[in-house]
Design a protein around this motif. Sequence first.
Motif, mmCIF file in Angstrom:
data_model
loop_
_atom_site.group_PDB
_atom_site.id
_atom_site.type_symbol
_atom_site.label_atom_id
_atom_site.label_comp_id
_atom_site.label_asym_id
_atom_site.label_seq_id
_atom_site.Cartn_x
_atom_site.Cartn_y
_atom_site.Cartn_z
ATOM 1 N N CYS A 90 -68.229 36.103 -14.868
ATOM 2 C CA CYS A 90 -67.228 36.152 -14.572
ATOM 3 C C CYS A 90 -66.301 35.475 -16.067
ATOM 4 C CB CYS A 90 -66.604 35.226 -13.104
ATOM 5 S SG CYS A 90 -67.262 35.617 -12.180
ATOM 6 N N ALA A 91 -67.120 35.248 -16.930
ATOM 7 C CA ALA A 91 -66.654 34.600 -18.144
ATOM 8 C C ALA A 91 -65.536 35.587 -18.530
ATOM 9 C CB ALA A 91 -68.025 34.742 -19.124
ATOM 10 N N PRO A 92 -65.545 37.747 -18.672
ATOM 11 C CA PRO A 92 -64.657 38.163 -19.544
ATOM 12 C C PRO A 92 -63.674 37.863 -18.523
ATOM 13 C CG PRO A 92 -66.675 39.586 -19.050
ATOM 14 C CD PRO A 92 -66.621 37.937 -18.222
ATOM 15 N N LEU A 93 -63.579 38.021 -17.629
ATOM 16 C CA LEU A 93 -62.153 37.848 -16.961
ATOM 17 C C LEU A 93 -61.535 36.364 -17.182
ATOM 18 C CD1 LEU A 93 -59.645 37.975 -14.028
ATOM 19 C CD2 LEU A 93 -61.699 36.704 -13.070
ATOM 20 N N LEU A 94 -62.174 34.979 -17.160
ATOM 21 C CA LEU A 94 -61.215 33.950 -17.147
ATOM 22 C C LEU A 94 -61.301 33.922 -19.187
ATOM 23 C CD1 LEU A 94 -63.816 31.415 -15.613
ATOM 24 C CD2 LEU A 94 -61.501 32.153 -14.635
ATOM 25 N N ASP A 95 -61.921 34.309 -19.647
ATOM 26 C CA ASP A 95 -61.785 34.409 -21.334
ATOM 27 C C ASP A 95 -60.373 34.813 -21.415
ATOM 28 O OD1 ASP A 95 -64.127 33.272 -21.673
ATOM 29 O OD2 ASP A 95 -65.459 34.790 -22.561
ATOM 30 N N GLU A 96 -60.365 36.368 -20.769
ATOM 31 C CA GLU A 96 -58.988 37.964 -20.811
ATOM 32 C C GLU A 96 -58.171 37.196 -20.281
ATOM 33 O OE1 GLU A 96 -57.209 42.140 -20.174
ATOM 34 O OE2 GLU A 96 -59.423 41.157 -19.867
ATOM 35 N N ILE A 97 -57.925 35.900 -18.961
ATOM 36 C CA ILE A 97 -56.636 34.791 -18.816
ATOM 37 C C ILE A 97 -56.889 34.158 -19.779
ATOM 38 C CG2 ILE A 97 -56.122 33.426 -16.992
ATOM 39 C CD1 ILE A 97 -57.191 34.942 -14.514
ATOM 40 N N ASP A 98 -57.242 33.480 -19.866
ATOM 41 C CA ASP A 98 -57.100 32.692 -21.193
ATOM 42 C C ASP A 98 -55.995 32.669 -22.121
ATOM 43 O OD1 ASP A 98 -57.977 30.340 -20.194
ATOM 44 O OD2 ASP A 98 -59.996 30.329 -21.366
ATOM 45 N N ARG A 99 -56.294 34.795 -22.893
ATOM 46 C CA ARG A 99 -55.792 34.759 -24.367
ATOM 47 C C ARG A 99 -54.200 35.153 -23.562
ATOM 48 N NH1 ARG A 99 -54.392 39.319 -25.472
ATOM 49 N NH2 ARG A 99 -55.624 40.785 -23.647
ATOM 50 N N VAL A 100 -54.055 36.247 -22.404
ATOM 51 C CA VAL A 100 -53.102 36.558 -22.093
ATOM 52 C C VAL A 100 -51.684 35.811 -21.411
ATOM 53 C CG1 VAL A 100 -51.882 37.892 -20.435
ATOM 54 C CG2 VAL A 100 -53.697 38.696 -21.080
ATOM 55 N N LEU A 101 -51.809 34.393 -21.573
ATOM 56 C CA LEU A 101 -51.370 33.212 -21.249
ATOM 57 C C LEU A 101 -51.330 32.314 -22.991
ATOM 58 C CD1 LEU A 101 -53.216 31.330 -17.871
ATOM 59 C CD2 LEU A 101 -51.276 32.637 -17.542
ATOM 60 N N ARG A 102 -52.623 32.798 -23.344
ATOM 61 C CA ARG A 102 -51.496 32.318 -24.670
ATOM 62 C C ARG A 102 -51.256 32.671 -25.664
ATOM 63 N NH1 ARG A 102 -56.768 32.001 -26.586
ATOM 64 N NH2 ARG A 102 -56.854 33.623 -27.441
ATOM 65 N N ASP A 103 -50.857 33.819 -25.576
ATOM 66 C CA ASP A 103 -49.930 34.316 -25.937
ATOM 67 C C ASP A 103 -48.806 34.477 -25.411
ATOM 68 O OD1 ASP A 103 -51.858 35.720 -27.589
ATOM 69 O OD2 ASP A 103 -52.547 37.260 -26.430
ATOM 70 N N ALA A 104 -48.731 34.697 -24.043
ATOM 71 C CA ALA A 104 -47.189 34.388 -23.853
ATOM 72 C C ALA A 104 -46.663 33.322 -23.874
ATOM 73 C CB ALA A 104 -47.409 34.624 -22.308
ATOM 74 N N GLY A 105 -47.600 32.301 -24.235
ATOM 75 C CA GLY A 105 -47.080 31.215 -24.019
ATOM 76 C C GLY A 105 -45.745 30.911 -25.598
ATOM 77 N N GLN A 106 -46.576 32.374 -25.984
ATOM 78 C CA GLN A 106 -45.891 31.526 -28.427
ATOM 79 C C GLN A 106 -44.465 33.199 -27.789
ATOM 80 O OE1 GLN A 106 -49.196 33.389 -30.398
ATOM 81 N NE2 GLN A 106 -50.571 31.193 -30.118
ATOM 82 N N LEU A 107 -44.666 33.766 -26.453
ATOM 83 C CA LEU A 107 -43.151 34.784 -26.923
ATOM 84 C C LEU A 107 -42.387 34.026 -26.637
ATOM 85 C CD1 LEU A 107 -43.957 36.835 -23.915
ATOM 86 C CD2 LEU A 107 -44.692 37.468 -26.332
ATOM 87 N N ARG A 108 -40.931 35.230 -27.590
ATOM 88 C CA ARG A 108 -39.566 34.576 -27.964
ATOM 89 C C ARG A 108 -38.940 34.939 -27.261
ATOM 90 N NH1 ARG A 108 -39.136 30.729 -31.865
ATOM 91 N NH2 ARG A 108 -40.138 30.799 -33.795
ATOM 92 N N GLU A 109 -39.103 36.466 -26.806
ATOM 93 C CA GLU A 109 -38.323 36.806 -25.974
ATOM 94 C C GLU A 109 -38.353 36.637 -23.954
ATOM 95 O OE1 GLU A 109 -41.394 40.272 -26.899
ATOM 96 O OE2 GLU A 109 -40.307 38.024 -27.273
ATOM 97 N N ASP A 110 -37.704 36.959 -23.070
ATOM 98 C CA ASP A 110 -37.618 36.779 -21.577
ATOM 99 C C ASP A 110 -38.439 38.161 -21.443
ATOM 100 O OD1 ASP A 110 -36.938 37.407 -18.852
ATOM 101 O OD2 ASP A 110 -36.348 35.581 -18.995
ATOM 102 N N LEU A 111 -39.726 37.654 -21.104
ATOM 103 C CA LEU A 111 -40.402 39.671 -20.156
ATOM 104 C C LEU A 111 -39.261 40.241 -19.495
ATOM 105 C CD1 LEU A 111 -43.835 37.665 -19.576
ATOM 106 C CD2 LEU A 111 -43.056 39.544 -21.519
ATOM 107 N N LEU A 112 -38.959 39.580 -18.232
ATOM 108 C CA LEU A 112 -38.628 40.199 -17.411
ATOM 109 C C LEU A 112 -36.616 40.810 -18.142
ATOM 110 C CD1 LEU A 112 -38.200 37.480 -14.211
ATOM 111 C CD2 LEU A 112 -38.641 40.180 -14.158
ATOM 112 N N MET A 113 -36.410 40.142 -18.878
ATOM 113 C CA MET A 113 -34.996 40.749 -19.588
ATOM 114 C C MET A 113 -35.748 41.596 -20.508
ATOM 115 S SD MET A 113 -32.306 39.398 -19.002
ATOM 116 C CE MET A 113 -31.858 38.010 -18.092
ATOM 117 N N SER A 114 -36.720 42.233 -21.034
ATOM 118 C CA SER A 114 -37.109 42.931 -21.984
ATOM 119 C C SER A 114 -37.742 44.031 -20.844
ATOM 120 C CB SER A 114 -38.159 42.883 -22.746
ATOM 121 O OG SER A 114 -38.556 40.965 -23.474
ATOM 122 N N ALA A 115 -38.179 43.743 -19.773
ATOM 123 C CA ALA A 115 -38.619 44.894 -18.999
ATOM 124 C C ALA A 115 -37.405 45.718 -18.704
ATOM 125 C CB ALA A 115 -38.849 44.256 -18.110
#
Length: 379
Positions: A90-115
Amino acid sequence: MSTDRSLPPHVQKAFWARALVFQVLDLHHVQLEAAGYGLFWNAVRERLLTSTAAQIEFCPAGSLSSYLSHLGTEIRAGIPFPDRDAERTCAPLLDEIDRVLRDAGQLREDLLMSAFAATMQAAVELYHRHGEGVPDDVVKRVSVTFGHQGMPVQSELPIQLTATTYLEDQPEGPSARVDVVINPGLLDELTVFSLPYVLLHECVCHVLQGPWQSGRSQPDPGDRFAEGWMDVAAYLAHQTLDYPWLGDASGLDLLAPRRAAARLEAAEKVHRARHQRTPHGRSWAQRAMGAQAAQSTVALLAKLPETRTDPAAAFTRLSTRLNSSTFSNRQRELFVARVHKATMGRVDAGLVTQIRQYLSTDDLHQLVHGILAIHLTNE
């Protein structure tokens, strides 16, 4: 685009977390189930739902970045692995969740507005590709609002989201406002993964409805052309457009799930639901009539020598021209009704003649008036 409005902070936390983690969960689901660890996949999903539900219910203080960065740790803490093999699998799943959430926390734009901005750009490019250049000032007067509600969304569609386009007039010219309402507490994978298609439907079918001048008329929810025929055009575009964002493998795009087929599968379910029978009146039948007429037209174009190499492109060009034309909503609906009647069972020879003449002359007005006046053999 003009003034936009996004979700409040506590709802934004829940939406971003679910949308991004759902992408990662979807990517790893089959592999974990096949390895016999589906129970832990379910546990991760349940922890995600519980944490985000608390954000919605209690509105705790703290920034979006802070919440996302701690969510991965919160999820890990709630998963009791029985042995090292389970933890390692299960480590690859949890590691990828960590990475995605960490990267998302650094975003400046709004994901919905960008979409929405990316979808609007794709719709404009679709029209341009088929010879219908959308004026810049029309695009600038498009706005979007993202709202939320606590009650389940009441809709013919099997998703916890509604999107409605309102055609308005401003002193400078015509405008369009897209209102998207989400139930964050019931937000699921189908809702998230169908978002690209739902937004594209609004932009292709409604925002860019012509004529691009003041006085545009709002189509009815059961409009055969706007909600039936044009929905097929939007669905085909969703399948075939060369989206510029699909090359981004960061996992931080609401329009590109990590498993590419996820958005296609979700779009198919929602697209089909638009035209299925519902207990909410007969508007579904009008939409179904428009969709059937469109599908029959695509099938006919696939047989004609002029268009058999790319019938979807020929249909999309016809559709974008019709939608941006000066024809009234009523004329477009009558056009669809005649095409539907002409393709019930065996395709009427008169319809074939009219379409082949259009392909030769490129005269849209002659096509519409010719089909409206055609005498069908099944009448």
